[in-house]
Design an enzyme around this catalytic site. Sequence first.
Site, PDB file in Angstrom:
ATOM      1  N   LYS A  44       0.807  -1.207   0.000  1.00  0.00           N
ATOM      2  CA  LYS A  44       0.000   0.000   0.000  1.00  0.00           C
ATOM      3  C   LYS A  44       0.842   1.261   0.000  1.00  0.00           C
ATOM      4  O   LYS A  44       0.382   2.341  -0.360  1.00  0.00           O
ATOM      5  CB  LYS A  44      -0.861   0.031   1.289  1.00  0.00           C
ATOM      6  CG  LYS A  44      -1.823  -1.088   1.461  1.00  0.00           C
ATOM      7  CD  LYS A  44      -2.525  -0.909   2.846  1.00  0.00           C
ATOM      8  CE  LYS A  44      -3.312  -2.125   3.234  1.00  0.00           C
ATOM      9  NZ  LYS A  44      -3.787  -2.043   4.637  1.00  0.00           N
ATOM     10  N   GLY A  45       2.062   1.130   0.489  1.00  0.00           N
ATOM     11  CA  GLY A  45       2.885   2.305   0.814  1.00  0.00           C
ATOM     12  C   GLY A  45       3.019   3.358  -0.274  1.00  0.00           C
ATOM     13  O   GLY A  45       3.114   4.544   0.022  1.00  0.00           O
TER      14      GLY A  45
ATOM     15  N   ASP B 275       7.518   3.461  -2.509  1.00  0.00           N
ATOM     16  CA  ASP B 275       7.726   4.508  -1.507  1.00  0.00           C
ATOM     17  C   ASP B 275       9.120   4.427  -0.907  1.00  0.00           C
ATOM     18  O   ASP B 275       9.760   5.447  -0.681  1.00  0.00           O
ATOM     19  CB  ASP B 275       6.644   4.442  -0.409  1.00  0.00           C
ATOM     20  CG  ASP B 275       6.503   3.046   0.184  1.00  0.00           C
ATOM     21  OD1 ASP B 275       6.767   2.063  -0.534  1.00  0.00           O
ATOM     22  OD2 ASP B 275       6.123   2.931   1.358  1.00  0.00           O
TER      23      ASP B 275
ATOM     24  N   ASP C 107      14.445  -0.533   1.145  1.00  0.00           N
ATOM     25  CA  ASP C 107      15.109  -0.715   2.435  1.00  0.00           C
ATOM     26  C   ASP C 107      16.107  -1.865   2.262  1.00  0.00           C
ATOM     27  O   ASP C 107      17.216  -1.657   1.755  1.00  0.00           O
ATOM     28  CB  ASP C 107      13.979  -1.024   3.436  1.00  0.00           C
ATOM     29  CG  ASP C 107      14.396  -0.953   4.883  1.00  0.00           C
ATOM     30  OD1 ASP C 107      15.534  -1.328   5.185  1.00  0.00           O
ATOM     31  OD2 ASP C 107      13.584  -0.547   5.728  1.00  0.00           O
TER      32      ASP C 107
ATOM     33  N   LYS D  96      17.070   3.821   1.419  1.00  0.00           N
ATOM     34  CA  LYS D  96      17.859   3.648   2.649  1.00  0.00           C
ATOM     35  C   LYS D  96      19.023   2.712   2.323  1.00  0.00           C
ATOM     36  O   LYS D  96      18.964   1.515   2.626  1.00  0.00           O
ATOM     37  CB  LYS D  96      16.959   2.959   3.683  1.00  0.00           C
ATOM     38  CG  LYS D  96      16.710   3.732   4.942  1.00  0.00           C
ATOM     39  CD  LYS D  96      16.049   2.786   5.936  1.00  0.00           C
ATOM     40  CE  LYS D  96      14.948   3.471   6.671  1.00  0.00           C
ATOM     41  NZ  LYS D  96      14.311   2.559   7.658  1.00  0.00           N
TER      42      LYS D  96
ATOM     43  N   PHE E 297      13.541   4.614  11.314  1.00  0.00           N
ATOM     44  CA  PHE E 297      12.223   4.123  10.888  1.00  0.00           C
ATOM     45  C   PHE E 297      11.334   5.312  10.580  1.00  0.00           C
ATOM     46  O   PHE E 297      11.053   6.129  11.458  1.00  0.00           O
ATOM     47  CB  PHE E 297      11.586   3.229  11.947  1.00  0.00           C
ATOM     48  CG  PHE E 297      10.431   2.437  11.396  1.00  0.00           C
ATOM     49  CD1 PHE E 297      10.634   1.182  10.838  1.00  0.00           C
ATOM     50  CD2 PHE E 297       9.148   2.963  11.382  1.00  0.00           C
ATOM     51  CE1 PHE E 297       9.579   0.456  10.280  1.00  0.00           C
ATOM     52  CE2 PHE E 297       8.086   2.249  10.836  1.00  0.00           C
ATOM     53  CZ  PHE E 297       8.311   0.994  10.290  1.00  0.00           C
ATOM     54  N   VAL E 298      10.904   5.421   9.329  1.00  0.00           N
ATOM     55  CA  VAL E 298      10.119   6.583   8.927  1.00  0.00           C
ATOM     56  C   VAL E 298       8.678   6.202   8.590  1.00  0.00           C
ATOM     57  O   VAL E 298       8.410   5.088   8.142  1.00  0.00           O
ATOM     58  CB  VAL E 298      10.772   7.328   7.728  1.00  0.00           C
ATOM     59  CG1 VAL E 298      12.053   8.028   8.154  1.00  0.00           C
ATOM     60  CG2 VAL E 298      11.021   6.390   6.556  1.00  0.00           C
TER      61      VAL E 298
ATOM     62  N   ASP F 275       3.731   3.317   6.746  1.00  0.00           N
ATOM     63  CA  ASP F 275       3.031   3.054   8.010  1.00  0.00           C
ATOM     64  C   ASP F 275       3.923   2.444   9.075  1.00  0.00           C
ATOM     65  O   ASP F 275       5.012   1.950   8.802  1.00  0.00           O
ATOM     66  CB  ASP F 275       1.895   2.071   7.755  1.00  0.00           C
ATOM     67  CG  ASP F 275       2.413   0.633   7.569  1.00  0.00           C
ATOM     68  OD1 ASP F 275       3.330   0.442   6.730  1.00  0.00           O
ATOM     69  OD2 ASP F 275       1.925  -0.277   8.254  1.00  0.00           O
TER      70      ASP F 275
ATOM     71  N   ARG G  15      -0.069   6.542   7.757  1.00  0.00           N
ATOM     72  CA  ARG G  15       0.047   6.662   6.302  1.00  0.00           C
ATOM     73  C   ARG G  15      -0.470   8.010   5.800  1.00  0.00           C
ATOM     74  O   ARG G  15      -0.070   8.489   4.750  1.00  0.00           O
ATOM     75  CB  ARG G  15      -0.778   5.559   5.599  1.00  0.00           C
ATOM     76  CG  ARG G  15      -0.238   4.156   5.770  1.00  0.00           C
ATOM     77  CD  ARG G  15      -0.891   3.224   4.750  1.00  0.00           C
ATOM     78  NE  ARG G  15      -0.794   1.824   5.110  1.00  0.00           N
ATOM     79  CZ  ARG G  15       0.214   1.030   4.787  1.00  0.00           C
ATOM     80  NH1 ARG G  15       1.240   1.492   4.114  1.00  0.00           N
ATOM     81  NH2 ARG G  15       0.215  -0.237   5.145  1.00  0.00           N
TER      82      ARG G  15
HETATM   83  C1  PRP Z   1       7.397  -1.574   2.483  1.00  0.00           C
HETATM   84  C2  PRP Z   1       7.601  -0.636   1.302  1.00  0.00           C
HETATM   85  C3  PRP Z   1       8.311  -1.499   0.310  1.00  0.00           C
HETATM   86  C4  PRP Z   1       9.102  -2.463   1.172  1.00  0.00           C
HETATM   87  C5  PRP Z   1      10.524  -2.043   1.171  1.00  0.00           C
HETATM   88  O1  PRP Z   1       6.230  -2.289   2.261  1.00  0.00           O
HETATM   89  O2  PRP Z   1       6.385  -0.137   0.819  1.00  0.00           O
HETATM   90  O3  PRP Z   1       7.402  -2.199  -0.507  1.00  0.00           O
HETATM   91  O4  PRP Z   1       8.536  -2.403   2.481  1.00  0.00           O
HETATM   92  O5  PRP Z   1      11.284  -2.830   2.036  1.00  0.00           O
HETATM   93  P1  PRP Z   1      12.445  -3.805   1.556  1.00  0.00           P
HETATM   94  O6  PRP Z   1      13.348  -3.033   0.638  1.00  0.00           O
HETATM   95  O7  PRP Z   1      13.138  -4.149   2.863  1.00  0.00           O
HETATM   96  O8  PRP Z   1      11.841  -4.999   0.910  1.00  0.00           O
HETATM   97  P2  PRP Z   1       5.455  -3.129   3.381  1.00  0.00           P
HETATM   98  O9  PRP Z   1       5.777  -4.580   3.201  1.00  0.00           O
HETATM   99  O10 PRP Z   1       5.715  -2.497   4.713  1.00  0.00           O
HETATM  100  O11 PRP Z   1       3.947  -2.966   2.989  1.00  0.00           O
HETATM  101  P3  PRP Z   1       3.057  -1.644   2.787  1.00  0.00           P
HETATM  102  O12 PRP Z   1       3.602  -0.921   1.577  1.00  0.00           O
HETATM  103  O13 PRP Z   1       1.680  -2.176   2.572  1.00  0.00           O
HETATM  104  O14 PRP Z   1       3.168  -0.810   4.034  1.00  0.00           O
END
Ligand code: PRP
Length: 178
Positions: free
Chosen positions: A43-44, A101, A104, A132, A153-154, A160, A166
């Site tokens: 969703k991010g 978004d 990481d 990051k 952690f942002v 979220d 969000r």
């Molecule tokens: C977050 C973000 C990326 C992913 C990045 O999604 O939106 O998709 O983590 O992290 P990584 O590089 O360590 O894989 P999340 O799984 O938290 O789901 P969301 O977007 O629904 O919040």
Amino acid sequence: MSQASAERVLISADQIRKRIDEMAASIVADYPEGPLYLVSVLKGAFIFVADLARALKRSGVRIEFMGISSYGKAKTSSGQVKVTRDLDVNIEGQNVLIVEDIVDSGITLSYLTRLLQQRHPKTLEIATLLDKPERRIKPVKIKYAGFQIPDEFVVGYGLDYAEDYRNLSDIRVLTGAD
Ligand code: PRP
């Protein structure tokens, strides 16, 4: 039990807006014509893709969504990636830009690029608002990055913590979370 809060603004709404305009100008220069598929990861990325798409001053922008989950409610990646919603269009022979978004660990994006590459798009690149690099486990080739951020952690602007925050219009640092 500690109380999570998000008081400290890391990137303001105004900074985000300006940077998205710059990113959009680069994207339009690189893809001047023809269909451009923005594949946004739920969703991010929902707020970022909405703003980026409107900043792209060209026709032929297509907006598609995928659901990929790797975090659940934890603050760090579980390393488990799953597709929760697949594309409903054929991207073969198309210019595709994955819109995220945050990158990481890189686990989500390295999985997703491998998956989409198998569908033979003409081009496949990545645009992310946040990067990051310190946290990278899997290498990911990012073509358009909005901001490189430190290992904090942002939340906000689509990101979220346990589904909260969000809706913030800026990016903030979360403190006091378990
Ligand atoms: C977050 C973000 C990326 C992913 C990045 O999604 O939106 O998709 O983590 O992290 P990584 O590089 O360590 O894989 P999340 O799984 O938290 O789901 P969301 O977007 O629904 O919040």
